[in-house]
Design an enzyme around this catalytic site. Structure first.
Site, mmCIF file in Angstrom:
data_model
loop_
_atom_site.group_PDB
_atom_site.id
_atom_site.type_symbol
_atom_site.label_atom_id
_atom_site.label_comp_id
_atom_site.label_asym_id
_atom_site.label_seq_id
_atom_site.Cartn_x
_atom_site.Cartn_y
_atom_site.Cartn_z
ATOM 1 N N SER A 101 1.324 -1.312 -0.418
ATOM 2 C CA SER A 101 -0.291 0.054 -0.011
ATOM 3 C C SER A 101 1.149 1.157 -0.354
ATOM 4 O O SER A 101 1.255 1.682 -1.091
ATOM 5 C CB SER A 101 -0.992 -0.095 1.506
ATOM 6 N N HIS A 116 -6.939 -5.369 0.188
ATOM 7 C CA HIS A 116 -6.140 -4.915 0.741
ATOM 8 C C HIS A 116 -5.246 -5.246 2.088
ATOM 9 O O HIS A 116 -5.914 -4.834 3.433
ATOM 10 C CB HIS A 116 -6.729 -3.374 0.837
HETATM 11 C C1 GTR Z 1 -5.260 4.746 2.029
HETATM 12 C C2 GTR Z 1 -4.832 5.566 1.242
HETATM 13 C C3 GTR Z 1 -4.106 4.188 -0.090
HETATM 14 C C4 GTR Z 1 -3.488 3.477 0.545
HETATM 15 C C5 GTR Z 1 -3.909 2.889 1.526
HETATM 16 C C6 GTR Z 1 -2.804 2.278 2.875
HETATM 17 O O1 GTR Z 1 -5.810 5.124 2.902
HETATM 18 O O2 GTR Z 1 -6.545 5.721 0.062
HETATM 19 O O3 GTR Z 1 -3.736 5.248 -1.223
HETATM 20 O O4 GTR Z 1 -2.048 4.011 0.572
HETATM 21 O O5 GTR Z 1 -4.761 4.015 2.891
HETATM 22 O O6 GTR Z 1 -1.929 2.476 2.897
HETATM 23 O O7 GTR Z 1 -2.923 1.442 3.341
#
Ligand code: GTR
Length: 424
Positions: free
Chosen positions: A261, A403
């Protein structure tokens, strides 16, 4: 038309922000044209690896620096490495665990803590994965011998995190992302650092970050074209590499930089700038990472620079709702890693990070790999879930699920790294 409605409509269309809904449906992706990777700023066509490295690569690096992540200072800071703890029989005898403090400059007050694991069963220097973690080294494994970070932690609830500080209860709280035993069992080492050691993940944290090592007199925050937090995190990964080059347990020619991420964005940027990283892995890095920003699918420049203004350089937000004016797109970031192996991974439910856009970046970087006679990705359509592809220098999979980073993801990275490093 009512005067005020007319004014409102004008501004809505002009900024494209009020009317634009987040895109979650492929049929709503606008048509776009990607900037050419193999044409230089002066219009010359690149058709050899040598010319790519001599001219176009440098141009792209500059464009990413000035418009996206900000310039990373290149002045060398003296480093001091202090081994603070070693256990040659950690994890029930499976591992050697080391902790190192890397001090930046003389008396700057800035430093980072590295945690390293090596497989005890393997003699000699080992290939290694290096990645930043989100909340202190102790989150990667429940191992009671890991020092708990004393620094400010962005997220996490009690009992693991109290008042933004990690407690004993945070040990192993993100162990699912790290698969330490699997990594060691395959003969690889692992090194990790808390991203907050380099810059706390907060918009007002520049004064508590490695930025201060480079401040000009009176400076309190970066200029619009100077590095943001992703730049600081990537810089820290390169300083970790400086250490790894001195550690006889490590094969410094086989270090893969990895991140999930926001830290996947940092891993890509580190790999793009520092060719000592022999392989780069982006796990669900999304907007500002592997995803093509012109697709506007899921998170966009407007959304990300509003929520996390400190991650990028100030200039990036100028491209909010003006994606097509950005002189680069993120296939260029993957191409900056060429001809080294790169692996991009998505997750089927992680629409926010735009799985297809992540795939397409890797696909559209393939012509740069072709300059070196490497085959990249051949189909403009991503594979189905849980079907890893790419036997050569570009790997990709879309894991079923959300995610995060899982054992399945790690299994693919280890397979790919074994091939890339030609491990017997
Ligand atoms: C979210 C963000 C993403 C991603 C994520 C993370 O809130 O929108 O770009 O980087 O965090 O780091 O888990």
């Amino acid at each position: 038309m009512n005067y005020w409605i007319g004014i409102w409509l004008f501004f809505s269309i002009a900024t494209n922000g009020f009317t634009q809904k987040t895109i979650r449906d492929e049929s709503l992706v606008p048509p776009y044209k990607l900037p050419e990777l193999l044409t230089t700023n002066s219009g010359k066509t690149i058709n050899a690896g040598r010319d790519w490295e001599k001219t176009r690569r440098a141009e792209l690096l500059k464009l990413f620096s000035e418009n996206v992540y900000g310039k990373t200072p290149d002045k060398k800071i003296p480093l001091r490495f202090v081994v603070t703890r070693v256990d040659s029989s950690a994890l029930g005898g499976k591992a050697i665990r080391k902790e190192i403090t890397v001090f930046f400059g003389k008396n700057s007050g800035r430093s980072m803590e590295m945690l390293l694991y090596f497989p005890r069963s393997v003699k000699g220097p080992v290939p290694l994965f290096l990645g930043l973690n989100f909340a202190g080294n102790q989150v990667v494994h429940a191992d009671p011998g890991i020092s708990i970070t004393k620094r400010w932690v962005r997220d996490g609830k009690a009992p693991a995190v109290v008042d933004h500080h990690a407690t004993e209860a945070s040990r192993g709280s993100q162990a699912g992302d790290w698969a330490v035993e699997d990594i060691l069992a395959r003969g690889f080492g692992l090194a990790t650092i808390f991203c907050g050691d380099l810059q706390p993940d907060r918009a007002d944290s520049f004064d508590e970050s490695v930025h201060t090592l480079y401040y000009k007199k009176g400076q309190t925050k970066p200029e619009p074209d100077e590095w943001g937090a992703i730049g600081a995190w990537a810089w820290g990964l390169s300083r970790a590499m400086d250490y790894l080059e001195t550690d006889t347990n490590v094969n410094a020619r086989q270090v893969a930089v990895i991140g999930h991420s926001r830290l996947g964005k940092a891993a890509l940027w580190a790999g793009a700038q520092d060719a000592r990283f022999a392989m780069v892995v982006s796990n669900n890095s999304g907007e500002g990472g592997a995803a093509l920003t012109r697709r506007k699918f899921g998170e966009t420049i407007a959304i990300i620079t509003n929520a996390f203004p400190h991650w990028f350089c100030g200039n990036y937000k100028n491209f909010a709702n003006r994606e097509n004016d950005l002189p680069i797109d993120f296939h260029g970031l993957i191409a900056l890693i060429a001809p080294r192996p790169v692996y991009v991974a998505s997750a089927s439910e992680d629409w926010w990070a735009d799985p297809k856009g992540e795939y397409l970046s890797a696909y559209h970087a393939s012509p740069v790999y072709a300059l070196y006679d490497y085959q990249g990705l051949t189909s403009p359509e991503p594979p189905g879930p849980d079907q890893p592809i790419g036997a050569d220098k570009i790997g990709y999979h879309m894991r079923k699920g959300g995610h995060t980073m899982t054992r399945f993801d790690w299994a693919q990275y280890l397979n790919f790294a074994e091939k890339a490093f030609e491990k017997p």
